[in-house]
Motif scaffolding. Structure first.
Motif, mmCIF file in Angstrom:
data_model
loop_
_atom_site.group_PDB
_atom_site.id
_atom_site.type_symbol
_atom_site.label_atom_id
_atom_site.label_comp_id
_atom_site.label_asym_id
_atom_site.label_seq_id
_atom_site.Cartn_x
_atom_site.Cartn_y
_atom_site.Cartn_z
ATOM 1 N N TRP A 10 24.679 -15.103 11.456
ATOM 2 C CA TRP A 10 23.773 -14.531 10.314
ATOM 3 C C TRP A 10 24.411 -13.186 9.966
ATOM 4 C CZ3 TRP A 10 19.693 -15.960 7.271
ATOM 5 C CH2 TRP A 10 19.224 -14.785 6.413
ATOM 6 N N ASN A 11 24.665 -12.455 10.952
ATOM 7 C CA ASN A 11 25.071 -10.919 10.824
ATOM 8 C C ASN A 11 26.423 -10.875 10.156
ATOM 9 O OD1 ASN A 11 22.431 -10.218 11.665
ATOM 10 N ND2 ASN A 11 23.364 -9.722 13.900
ATOM 11 N N ALA A 12 27.278 -11.910 10.248
ATOM 12 C CA ALA A 12 28.912 -11.966 9.890
ATOM 13 C C ALA A 12 28.700 -11.740 8.393
ATOM 14 C CB ALA A 12 29.303 -13.161 10.423
ATOM 15 N N SER A 159 15.354 -7.845 12.291
ATOM 16 C CA SER A 159 16.418 -8.298 12.632
ATOM 17 C C SER A 159 17.169 -8.899 11.445
ATOM 18 C CB SER A 159 16.338 -9.249 13.944
ATOM 19 O OG SER A 159 17.630 -9.445 14.356
ATOM 20 N N LEU A 160 16.608 -9.926 11.112
ATOM 21 C CA LEU A 160 17.034 -10.919 9.801
ATOM 22 C C LEU A 160 17.319 -9.825 8.457
ATOM 23 C CD1 LEU A 160 14.858 -13.889 10.088
ATOM 24 C CD2 LEU A 160 17.223 -13.629 10.869
ATOM 25 N N ALA A 161 16.485 -9.153 7.989
ATOM 26 C CA ALA A 161 16.439 -8.371 6.934
ATOM 27 C C ALA A 161 17.796 -7.209 6.887
ATOM 28 C CB ALA A 161 15.252 -7.619 6.361
ATOM 29 N N LEU A 162 17.848 -6.515 8.369
ATOM 30 C CA LEU A 162 18.710 -5.453 8.367
ATOM 31 C C LEU A 162 20.130 -5.973 9.198
ATOM 32 C CD1 LEU A 162 16.054 -3.035 9.991
ATOM 33 C CD2 LEU A 162 17.016 -3.286 7.410
ATOM 34 N N GLN A 163 20.100 -7.176 9.536
ATOM 35 C CA GLN A 163 21.231 -7.836 10.210
ATOM 36 C C GLN A 163 21.391 -6.883 11.762
ATOM 37 O OE1 GLN A 163 23.619 -7.825 6.193
ATOM 38 N NE2 GLN A 163 24.303 -9.722 7.371
ATOM 39 N N LEU A 164 20.492 -6.821 12.335
ATOM 40 C CA LEU A 164 20.545 -6.143 13.549
ATOM 41 C C LEU A 164 20.250 -7.143 14.706
ATOM 42 C CD1 LEU A 164 18.802 -2.760 12.767
ATOM 43 C CD2 LEU A 164 21.126 -3.306 12.909
ATOM 44 N N LEU A 185 19.291 1.764 6.353
ATOM 45 C CA LEU A 185 20.127 0.942 7.204
ATOM 46 C C LEU A 185 20.612 -0.351 6.022
ATOM 47 C CD1 LEU A 185 17.897 0.364 10.212
ATOM 48 C CD2 LEU A 185 20.091 1.683 10.027
ATOM 49 N N ASN A 186 19.726 -0.384 5.078
ATOM 50 C CA ASN A 186 19.783 -1.442 4.139
ATOM 51 C C ASN A 186 19.304 -0.973 2.778
ATOM 52 O OD1 ASN A 186 20.253 -3.773 2.373
ATOM 53 N ND2 ASN A 186 19.257 -5.186 3.681
ATOM 54 N N ARG A 187 20.435 -0.612 1.871
ATOM 55 C CA ARG A 187 19.863 -0.035 0.437
ATOM 56 C C ARG A 187 19.353 -0.877 -0.429
ATOM 57 N NH1 ARG A 187 17.758 1.775 -2.929
ATOM 58 N NH2 ARG A 187 18.228 3.504 -4.311
ATOM 59 N N SER A 188 19.690 -2.307 -0.043
ATOM 60 C CA SER A 188 19.302 -3.344 -1.108
ATOM 61 C C SER A 188 17.924 -4.130 -0.479
ATOM 62 C CB SER A 188 20.384 -4.236 -1.072
ATOM 63 O OG SER A 188 20.874 -4.896 0.047
ATOM 64 N N LEU A 189 17.446 -3.517 0.523
ATOM 65 C CA LEU A 189 16.263 -4.183 1.252
ATOM 66 C C LEU A 189 15.182 -4.251 0.443
ATOM 67 C CD1 LEU A 189 14.705 -5.173 3.796
ATOM 68 C CD2 LEU A 189 14.128 -2.762 4.304
ATOM 69 N N HIS A 190 14.503 -5.212 -0.046
ATOM 70 C CA HIS A 190 13.186 -5.320 -0.890
ATOM 71 C C HIS A 190 12.365 -4.348 -0.292
ATOM 72 C CE1 HIS A 190 10.123 -6.679 -3.360
ATOM 73 N NE2 HIS A 190 10.969 -6.993 -4.336
ATOM 74 N N PRO A 191 11.393 -3.444 -1.274
ATOM 75 C CA PRO A 191 10.461 -2.587 -0.659
ATOM 76 C C PRO A 191 9.086 -3.339 -0.025
ATOM 77 C CG PRO A 191 11.126 -1.957 -2.950
ATOM 78 C CD PRO A 191 11.931 -3.318 -2.448
ATOM 79 N N VAL A 192 9.059 -4.586 -0.665
ATOM 80 C CA VAL A 192 7.869 -5.232 0.350
ATOM 81 C C VAL A 192 8.265 -5.661 1.600
ATOM 82 C CG1 VAL A 192 6.391 -7.469 0.035
ATOM 83 C CG2 VAL A 192 6.714 -6.261 -1.986
ATOM 84 N N LEU A 193 9.526 -6.104 1.819
ATOM 85 C CA LEU A 193 9.954 -6.320 3.189
ATOM 86 C C LEU A 193 10.026 -5.371 3.809
ATOM 87 C CD1 LEU A 193 10.763 -8.960 1.692
ATOM 88 C CD2 LEU A 193 12.726 -8.795 3.323
ATOM 89 N N ALA A 194 10.409 -3.948 3.568
ATOM 90 C CA ALA A 194 10.439 -2.829 4.307
ATOM 91 C C ALA A 194 9.047 -2.446 4.546
ATOM 92 C CB ALA A 194 10.942 -1.554 3.454
ATOM 93 N N GLN A 195 8.044 -2.342 3.544
ATOM 94 C CA GLN A 195 6.816 -2.207 4.181
ATOM 95 C C GLN A 195 6.250 -3.168 5.186
ATOM 96 O OE1 GLN A 195 3.450 -0.734 0.936
ATOM 97 N NE2 GLN A 195 3.055 -2.836 0.956
#
Length: 302
Positions: A10-12, A159-164, A185-195
């Motif tokens: 996944w992280n690759a 872990s999934l959203a940030l690939q950590l 860590l992930n500029r394209s992270l959706h705000p709802v996921l970040a919240q």
């Protein structure tokens, strides 16, 4: 495939889309919620029991267990925290007098390595900390209830959203350092996921998201959700072209944008669908690693 074997694959990827993250994560949430409705908890004291098939996370039903309670020990740790203060971060600086190098470590991270084995040492100084191996600090006290599962799910989502990989101390350090601004860590992270990640991974249980059903609903309908002012401010800080310098200016800028015509004359607030209206909010084709992750109701068909 085991989750621990799936993570490197996944992280690759260069990046992962929101649809891919949720298609992988939400089956695990639904299965955990079903366990809670039966009075059980999910096998989330670590991720050894998590399986991945067709990029979907799941666990076998026989792995579900009865909740374990250590209410007195948990209450004792939380009683040491002063909730009248909002501590943003704690750090420890270690200076090597021979080399002159300074190492900064987040104090909220357990110094004892723990990868989900049989031995679960107590958190250092008996306080709430982030542990390696996707463990909640409650697990180290032999306490495991639905609220503990929510924390574990939040760490898996992060872990999934940030690939950590939180078996790795440096990855855990990165997450804890930027937990209040995950866009670093992930500029394209959706705000709802970040919240959702921020609310689910609160160390102290009183501040953690309490309702897994509501979490599931919000993530399933993430396109329709509002995000908090703090999340919007974090996005503003990352805007290189923004001239906003101070926290007060960012707040005023965001509040100004919210000052709309609140009367019924504003069609943005009092919209009524008609034959003359066309909903374009679902018109784009979502980017996805697997086309099967795109749901039909997310597409606009002309």
């Amino acid at each position: 495939m085991k989750f621990v074997d799936f993570l490197p694959v996944w992280n690759a990827h260069d990046s992962v889309a929101t649809e891919d993250v949720l298609s992988c994560f939400l089956p695990l949430v639904r299965e955990t919620l079903a366990a809670h409705q039966l009075g059980l908890v999910a096998p989330l004291a670590g991720v050894a029991d998590l399986q991945v098939d067709m990029h979907r996370l799941w666990f076998e039903e026989h792995c579900r267990t009865q909740p374990r309670k250590a209410n007195a020990q948990v209450a004792a740790i939380e009683a040491k925290h002063d909730f009248s203060w909002d501590v943003v971060a704690e750090s420890q600086r270690d200076l090597d007098v021979d080399t002159g190098l300074v190492k900064i470590t987040k104090a909220e991270i357990a110094t004892t390595a723990n990868d989900g084995g049989n031995e679960l040492p107590l958190p250092p100084e008996l306080r709430a900390v982030y542990c390696k191996g996707y463990l909640a600090w409650e697990h180290t006290l032999e306490h495991h209830d639905p609220l503990t599962d929510i924390f574990s799910l939040g760490m898996i989502l992060a872990s999934l959203a940030l690939q950590l990989d939180f078996h790795d101390a440096e990855d855990l350090q990165q997450f804890v350092t930027h937990r209040r601004n995950l866009f670093a860590l992930n500029r394209s992270l959706h705000p709802v996921l970040a919240q959702a990640i921020g609310q689910m991974t609160e160390l102290y249980r009183t501040g953690r998201s309490q309702d897994l059903q509501a979490i599931l609903h919000n993530l399933e309908h993430y396109r329709d959700q509002m995000v908090s002012l703090d999340v919007q401010m974090a996005l503003d800080r990352l805007d290189a072209s923004s001239e906003l310098k101070s926290r007060s200016n960012i707040i005023l800028h965001r509040l100004r944008d919210r000052l709309l015509d609140l009367s019924r004359r504003n069609p943005l607030l009092n919209f009524r669908a008609s034959a003359q209206a066309l909903n374009l909010t679902h018109a784009s084709m979502p980017l996805s690693i697997h086309i099967d992750n795109i749901r039909e109701d997310q597409l606009f068909i002309w």
